[in-house]
Design a protein around this motif. Structure first.
Motif, short mmCIF file in Angstrom:
data_model
loop_
_atom_site.label_atom_id
_atom_site.label_comp_id
_atom_site.label_asym_id
_atom_site.label_seq_id
_atom_site.Cartn_x
_atom_site.Cartn_y
_atom_site.Cartn_z
N ARG A 158 11.70 3.01 -8.42
CA ARG A 158 12.11 3.33 -7.05
C ARG A 158 11.30 4.48 -6.47
O ARG A 158 11.72 5.09 -5.48
CB ARG A 158 13.60 3.68 -7.00
N ASP A 176 12.70 2.70 -0.93
CA ASP A 176 13.89 1.84 -0.89
C ASP A 176 13.58 0.57 -0.11
O ASP A 176 12.43 0.30 0.24
CB ASP A 176 15.10 2.59 -0.33
N ASP A 177 14.60 -0.20 0.16
CA ASP A 177 14.42 -1.49 0.85
C ASP A 177 13.92 -1.32 2.28
O ASP A 177 13.35 -2.24 2.84
CB ASP A 177 15.74 -2.28 0.85
N LYS A 211 8.54 0.40 4.49
CA LYS A 211 7.58 -0.66 4.81
C LYS A 211 6.32 -0.43 3.96
O LYS A 211 5.66 0.60 4.08
CB LYS A 211 7.24 -0.63 6.30
N ASN A 224 2.79 -7.50 4.15
CA ASN A 224 3.91 -6.75 3.58
C ASN A 224 4.07 -7.14 2.12
O ASN A 224 4.05 -8.33 1.79
CB ASN A 224 5.20 -7.03 4.34
N VAL A 225 4.20 -6.13 1.26
CA VAL A 225 4.33 -6.37 -0.18
C VAL A 225 5.51 -5.57 -0.72
O VAL A 225 6.11 -4.77 -0.02
CB VAL A 225 3.03 -5.99 -0.94
N LYS A 226 5.81 -5.78 -1.98
CA LYS A 226 6.88 -5.08 -2.69
C LYS A 226 6.29 -3.89 -3.44
O LYS A 226 5.09 -3.81 -3.68
CB LYS A 226 7.59 -6.01 -3.67
N LEU A 227 7.17 -3.00 -3.87
CA LEU A 227 6.75 -1.82 -4.63
C LEU A 227 5.97 -2.21 -5.88
O LEU A 227 4.97 -1.60 -6.22
CB LEU A 227 7.98 -0.97 -5.00
N ARG A 228 6.41 -3.28 -6.55
CA ARG A 228 5.75 -3.70 -7.80
C ARG A 228 4.30 -4.15 -7.59
O ARG A 228 3.53 -4.24 -8.53
CB ARG A 228 6.56 -4.80 -8.48
N ASP A 229 3.92 -4.43 -6.33
CA ASP A 229 2.55 -4.85 -6.03
C ASP A 229 1.58 -3.68 -5.90
O ASP A 229 0.37 -3.89 -5.84
CB ASP A 229 2.53 -5.68 -4.74
#
Length: 150
Positions: free
Chosen positions: A77, A97-98, A101, A108-113
């Motif tokens: 996180r 967090d969610d 951006k 748009n990607v996720k944190l894991r990317d």
């Protein structure tokens, strides 16, 4: 005197004293003067502007900044990134967090990317314990030794 009256009289006096003590310990706000409120209509409530000032003061204290840094670690996180200040490399950690951006390669990607050595523009409030507002990867960078002049 009646025997039942002599029994209840001390009880009634004790209850009256207890009630008087309880009522005197309650803070009462003075009621507005009836003549003043009847003479003219009440203006807009005065306390309303005060919260706006405190919100403006909070916004000024916790102003978001956008810095360019190189991501040195990605947590579940959080991200840790390096930036250069006053000729020295420093590391900072910011929550994600969610609502954060995250953009990489125009999508748009996720944190894991996110990966180590990603160079990014990080929009966050450095003086607040709030998640980053936005992270935009702009390319690749180099992780440097922290605290050095490299």
């Amino acid at each position: 005197m009646n025997s039942s009256t002599t029994i209840f009289w001390p009880l009634i006096v004790t209850l009256m004293i207890a009630l008087a003590i309880a009522c005197s310990s309650v803070d009462e706000k003075p009621a507005p003067a009836p003549a003043a409120s009847a003479a003219k209509p009440a203006p807009a409530p005065a306390p309303a502007p005060a919260p706006a000032k405190s919100e403006a003061a909070k916004a000024a204290k916790t102003k978001a900044v956008e810095v360019e840094g190189v991501i040195s670690a990605v947590g579940q996180r959080t991200i840790t990134f390096q930036l250069e200040r006053k000729g020295k490399v420093r590391e900072e950690v910011v929550g994600v967090d969610d609502k954060t951006k995250i953009e990489k390669g125009g999508a748009n990607v996720k944190l894991r990317d996110l990966q180590e050595t990603d160079k990014a523009l990080i929009n966050y409030e450095p003086e607040a314990y709030t998640p980053a507002i936005g992270i935009k990867v702009t390319g690749k960078g180099e992780i440097k030794k922290v605290g050095g002049d490299d």
